[in-house]
Design a protein around this motif. Structure first.
Motif, PDB file in Angstrom:
ATOM      1  N   SER A 100     -12.462  -2.337  -4.193  1.00  0.00           N
ATOM      2  CA  SER A 100     -12.088  -1.896  -2.865  1.00  0.00           C
ATOM      3  C   SER A 100     -10.769  -2.158  -2.388  1.00  0.00           C
ATOM      4  CB  SER A 100     -13.091  -2.804  -1.985  1.00  0.00           C
ATOM      5  OG  SER A 100     -12.873  -4.254  -2.151  1.00  0.00           O
ATOM      6  N   ARG A 101      -9.967  -3.093  -2.936  1.00  0.00           N
ATOM      7  CA  ARG A 101      -8.454  -3.210  -2.797  1.00  0.00           C
ATOM      8  C   ARG A 101      -7.772  -2.109  -3.394  1.00  0.00           C
ATOM      9  NH1 ARG A 101      -4.983  -6.853  -6.603  1.00  0.00           N
ATOM     10  NH2 ARG A 101      -5.396  -4.820  -7.708  1.00  0.00           N
ATOM     11  N   ASP A 102      -7.956  -1.514  -4.334  1.00  0.00           N
ATOM     12  CA  ASP A 102      -7.396  -0.499  -5.102  1.00  0.00           C
ATOM     13  C   ASP A 102      -7.469   0.841  -4.220  1.00  0.00           C
ATOM     14  OD1 ASP A 102      -6.315  -2.044  -6.717  1.00  0.00           O
ATOM     15  OD2 ASP A 102      -7.374  -1.530  -8.584  1.00  0.00           O
ATOM     16  N   SER A 103      -8.783   1.031  -3.747  1.00  0.00           N
ATOM     17  CA  SER A 103      -8.853   2.256  -2.986  1.00  0.00           C
ATOM     18  C   SER A 103      -8.463   2.036  -1.799  1.00  0.00           C
ATOM     19  CB  SER A 103     -10.730   2.332  -2.929  1.00  0.00           C
ATOM     20  OG  SER A 103     -11.333   2.580  -4.107  1.00  0.00           O
ATOM     21  N   SER A 104      -8.500   0.971  -0.991  1.00  0.00           N
ATOM     22  CA  SER A 104      -7.644   0.916   0.302  1.00  0.00           C
ATOM     23  C   SER A 104      -6.329   1.203   0.029  1.00  0.00           C
ATOM     24  CB  SER A 104      -8.056  -0.429   0.877  1.00  0.00           C
ATOM     25  OG  SER A 104      -7.257  -0.960   2.002  1.00  0.00           O
ATOM     26  N   VAL A 105      -5.672   0.668  -1.142  1.00  0.00           N
ATOM     27  CA  VAL A 105      -4.345   0.807  -1.006  1.00  0.00           C
ATOM     28  C   VAL A 105      -3.799   2.197  -1.244  1.00  0.00           C
ATOM     29  CG1 VAL A 105      -2.187   0.312  -2.564  1.00  0.00           C
ATOM     30  CG2 VAL A 105      -3.741  -1.709  -1.649  1.00  0.00           C
ATOM     31  N   TRP A 106      -4.691   2.836  -2.232  1.00  0.00           N
ATOM     32  CA  TRP A 106      -3.978   4.393  -2.809  1.00  0.00           C
ATOM     33  C   TRP A 106      -4.529   5.427  -1.589  1.00  0.00           C
ATOM     34  CZ3 TRP A 106      -0.913   5.995  -6.059  1.00  0.00           C
ATOM     35  CH2 TRP A 106      -0.344   5.207  -7.238  1.00  0.00           C
ATOM     36  N   LEU A 107      -5.612   4.858  -0.793  1.00  0.00           N
ATOM     37  CA  LEU A 107      -5.839   5.879   0.504  1.00  0.00           C
ATOM     38  C   LEU A 107      -4.675   5.809   1.455  1.00  0.00           C
ATOM     39  CD1 LEU A 107      -9.594   5.100   0.959  1.00  0.00           C
ATOM     40  CD2 LEU A 107      -8.459   7.317   0.147  1.00  0.00           C
ATOM     41  N   THR A 108      -4.091   4.561   1.486  1.00  0.00           N
ATOM     42  CA  THR A 108      -2.950   4.597   2.383  1.00  0.00           C
ATOM     43  C   THR A 108      -1.726   5.590   1.877  1.00  0.00           C
ATOM     44  OG1 THR A 108      -3.421   2.178   2.820  1.00  0.00           O
ATOM     45  CG2 THR A 108      -1.143   3.072   3.299  1.00  0.00           C
ATOM     46  N   VAL A 109      -1.604   5.644   0.523  1.00  0.00           N
ATOM     47  CA  VAL A 109      -0.506   6.305  -0.232  1.00  0.00           C
ATOM     48  C   VAL A 109      -1.055   7.607  -0.066  1.00  0.00           C
ATOM     49  CG1 VAL A 109       0.433   6.927  -2.547  1.00  0.00           C
ATOM     50  CG2 VAL A 109       0.023   4.586  -1.865  1.00  0.00           C
TER      51      VAL A 109
ATOM     52  N   PHE B 174       3.369  13.498   5.083  1.00  0.00           N
ATOM     53  CA  PHE B 174       4.790  13.864   4.409  1.00  0.00           C
ATOM     54  C   PHE B 174       4.810  15.544   4.079  1.00  0.00           C
ATOM     55  CE2 PHE B 174       6.928  15.288   0.293  1.00  0.00           C
ATOM     56  CZ  PHE B 174       8.109  15.024   0.989  1.00  0.00           C
ATOM     57  N   VAL B 175       3.305  15.727   3.554  1.00  0.00           N
ATOM     58  CA  VAL B 175       3.410  17.371   3.358  1.00  0.00           C
ATOM     59  C   VAL B 175       3.086  18.223   4.739  1.00  0.00           C
ATOM     60  CG1 VAL B 175       1.831  19.279   2.585  1.00  0.00           C
ATOM     61  CG2 VAL B 175       2.099  17.237   1.265  1.00  0.00           C
TER      62      VAL B 175
ATOM     63  N   LEU C  56       2.196   7.131  13.926  1.00  0.00           N
ATOM     64  CA  LEU C  56       1.022   6.854  13.360  1.00  0.00           C
ATOM     65  C   LEU C  56       1.278   6.495  11.892  1.00  0.00           C
ATOM     66  CD1 LEU C  56      -1.980   6.176  13.467  1.00  0.00           C
ATOM     67  CD2 LEU C  56      -2.518   8.620  13.081  1.00  0.00           C
ATOM     68  N   LEU C  57       2.041   7.381  11.243  1.00  0.00           N
ATOM     69  CA  LEU C  57       2.191   7.195  10.119  1.00  0.00           C
ATOM     70  C   LEU C  57       3.024   6.013   9.517  1.00  0.00           C
ATOM     71  CD1 LEU C  57       2.715   8.138   6.688  1.00  0.00           C
ATOM     72  CD2 LEU C  57       4.489   9.592   7.602  1.00  0.00           C
ATOM     73  N   PHE C  58       4.467   5.917  10.354  1.00  0.00           N
ATOM     74  CA  PHE C  58       5.146   4.776  10.185  1.00  0.00           C
ATOM     75  C   PHE C  58       4.401   3.245  10.514  1.00  0.00           C
ATOM     76  CE2 PHE C  58       9.342   7.085  10.801  1.00  0.00           C
ATOM     77  CZ  PHE C  58       9.107   7.983   9.556  1.00  0.00           C
ATOM     78  N   ALA C  59       3.519   3.370  11.566  1.00  0.00           N
ATOM     79  CA  ALA C  59       2.685   2.366  11.841  1.00  0.00           C
ATOM     80  C   ALA C  59       1.794   1.587  10.838  1.00  0.00           C
ATOM     81  CB  ALA C  59       1.805   2.357  13.219  1.00  0.00           C
ATOM     82  N   ILE C  60       1.010   2.626  10.158  1.00  0.00           N
ATOM     83  CA  ILE C  60       0.217   2.314   8.970  1.00  0.00           C
ATOM     84  C   ILE C  60       0.980   1.878   7.750  1.00  0.00           C
ATOM     85  CG2 ILE C  60      -1.420   3.211   7.463  1.00  0.00           C
ATOM     86  CD1 ILE C  60      -2.756   4.641   9.918  1.00  0.00           C
ATOM     87  N   SER C  61       2.078   2.653   7.639  1.00  0.00           N
ATOM     88  CA  SER C  61       2.823   2.296   6.226  1.00  0.00           C
ATOM     89  C   SER C  61       3.794   1.000   6.336  1.00  0.00           C
ATOM     90  CB  SER C  61       3.743   3.464   5.959  1.00  0.00           C
ATOM     91  OG  SER C  61       3.143   4.739   5.971  1.00  0.00           O
ATOM     92  N   GLY C  62       4.259   0.869   7.612  1.00  0.00           N
ATOM     93  CA  GLY C  62       4.932  -0.497   8.017  1.00  0.00           C
ATOM     94  C   GLY C  62       4.219  -1.842   7.947  1.00  0.00           C
ATOM     95  N   SER C  63       2.934  -1.322   8.415  1.00  0.00           N
ATOM     96  CA  SER C  63       2.036  -2.812   8.429  1.00  0.00           C
ATOM     97  C   SER C  63       1.781  -2.889   6.781  1.00  0.00           C
ATOM     98  CB  SER C  63       0.761  -2.586   8.915  1.00  0.00           C
ATOM     99  OG  SER C  63      -0.158  -3.396   8.921  1.00  0.00           O
ATOM    100  N   PHE C  64       1.388  -2.016   5.925  1.00  0.00           N
ATOM    101  CA  PHE C  64       1.021  -2.080   4.586  1.00  0.00           C
ATOM    102  C   PHE C  64       2.315  -2.727   3.694  1.00  0.00           C
ATOM    103  CE2 PHE C  64       1.863  -0.215   0.319  1.00  0.00           C
ATOM    104  CZ  PHE C  64       0.667  -0.690  -0.196  1.00  0.00           C
TER     105      PHE C  64
END
Length: 361
Positions: free
Chosen positions: A130-139, A146-147, A274-282
């Motif tokens: 679950s941790r790996d899935s959560s992290v890579w879904l953020t990526v 970005f696209v 929204l992108l910067f908020a989620i990425s910054g929190s991560f």
């Protein structure tokens, strides 16, 4: 109309204040529990309230986020909605597997069914999955944004609901398969009436070159590589936005349209915030974990002497902030998305309205 980069700077300032506030809340929370936990082997006087409050609150928030986003009334595209819902689901699974089924039973129900070796081995594997899935879904979400912003030709084929569903499914399957070895690395601490109890790492975990290679692979894959990718993609996105907004502003000035609204820029601004908020929190909440990993590799000293040992405090701080990363996205949606706030208000008002009608009858 305010230029895009000025608008982004303004919103980024608000976002930075929000993220720093979140970080200060996390630090305050850590300081609150550090005394009873680290100075006295889980002195369960104040710790129970806190250790229950966080998972229960985050579980409710993630369920609420899943419900609101799934209704599709937040003004977001179907592609973004799929990513956000999948991230909320995996965040919820992190809280369930790592806190509700692991830490709390370990503290309050040490002899329960969850303490049997096969069960706690399965629990460890599920935590990693679950941790790996959560992290890579953020990526994946960061790359999708970005696209959309930087690759106009590619976004027509890539940024679709079908592609998003395929990527989400692939990330979850690969994350689960990668976590299977964690099930086999544990052995029972003792056996009573032929029933194995509790989990401890096998000696081969430290002596086998294969296991050491897997450990390095696991750490590099999560969170080192996602950390670098998120930083890189955000840097490229910012560079593109600054250059594109300058060119667009010059064009609008030439056409004498600088005072008119620009729907494309407004939509792009919302997506960027929204992108910067989620990425910054991560990045903020995983940074301590990354520092702890680098410290372990540089010093090769993993011995802990007591609960006041700075190494132990660093380790538990990293684990706590990593788990709390699964609790912040709902707040981010509420801060950055007006439609989400409206839906959240309606969700809160709904049971209150029912109670009000019942009280009148």
């Amino acid at each position: 109309m305010r230029p895009l980069q000025d608008s982004i700077t303004f919103n980024s300032s608000l976002l930075l204040c929000f993220l720093l506030k979140v970080a200060s809340i996390k630090l305050s929370f850590f300081n609150m529990i550090s005394a009873p936990v680290f100075q006295g082997i889980l002195s369960l006087q104040k710790y129970p309230i806190l250790v229950h409050a966080v998972p229960i609150l985050s579980t409710d928030l993630n369920l609420m986020a899943i419900t609101i986003l799934s209704r599709g009334r937040c003004g977001l595209s179907g592609c973004i909605t799929k990513y956000l819902v999948s991230m909320a689901v995996t965040d919820l699974l992190v809280i369930i597997t790592a806190v509700l089924l692991n830490r709390i039973p370990g503290i309050y129900f040490p002899g329960s069914f969850l303490s049997i070796t096969p069960v706690c081995s399965l629990s460890t594997a599920l935590i990693h999955a679950s941790r790996d899935s959560s992290v890579w879904l953020t990526v994946a979400f960061t790359f999708d944004r970005f696209v959309v912003i930087c690759c106009q030709k590619l976004k027509i084929k890539y940024c679709t609901e079908k592609t998003a569903a395929a990527i989400i499914g692939t990330v979850c399957v690969v994350g689960s398969l990668k976590s299977v070895p964690w099930y086999f690395i544990h052995e029972p601490m003792f056996v009573i009436n032929k029933v194995p109890w509790y989990c401890r790492l096998k000696e081969i975990r430290y002596t086998s070159p294969l296991w050491r290679a897997f450990d390095w692979f696991d750490r590099i894959l999560t969170p080192c590589t996602p950390f670098v990718l998120v930083l890189l993609l955000n840097a490229l996105t910012v560079r593109y936005i600054l250059s594109a907004s300058k060119a667009r502003r010059r064009l609008r000035v030439q056409n004498h349209a600088e005072k008119q609204s620009d729907p494309e820029m407004e939509n792009r601004r919302k997506s960027v915030v929204l992108l910067f908020a989620i990425s910054g929190s991560f990045i903020l909440l995983w940074m301590t974990y990354l520092v702890h990993f680098c410290y372990d590799q540089l010093t090769n000293d993993d011995q802990v002497v007591g609960f006041s040992d700075p190494k132990f405090i660093l380790q538990e701080s990293a684990n706590m902030l990593q788990l709390l990363n699964s609790c912040t996205n709902t707040f981010i949606y509420a801060v950055t998305q007006k439609n989400f706030r409206n839906e959240l208000k309606e969700a809160i008002k709904y049971p209150l309205n029912i109670l009000h009608k019942i009280s009148k009858t």
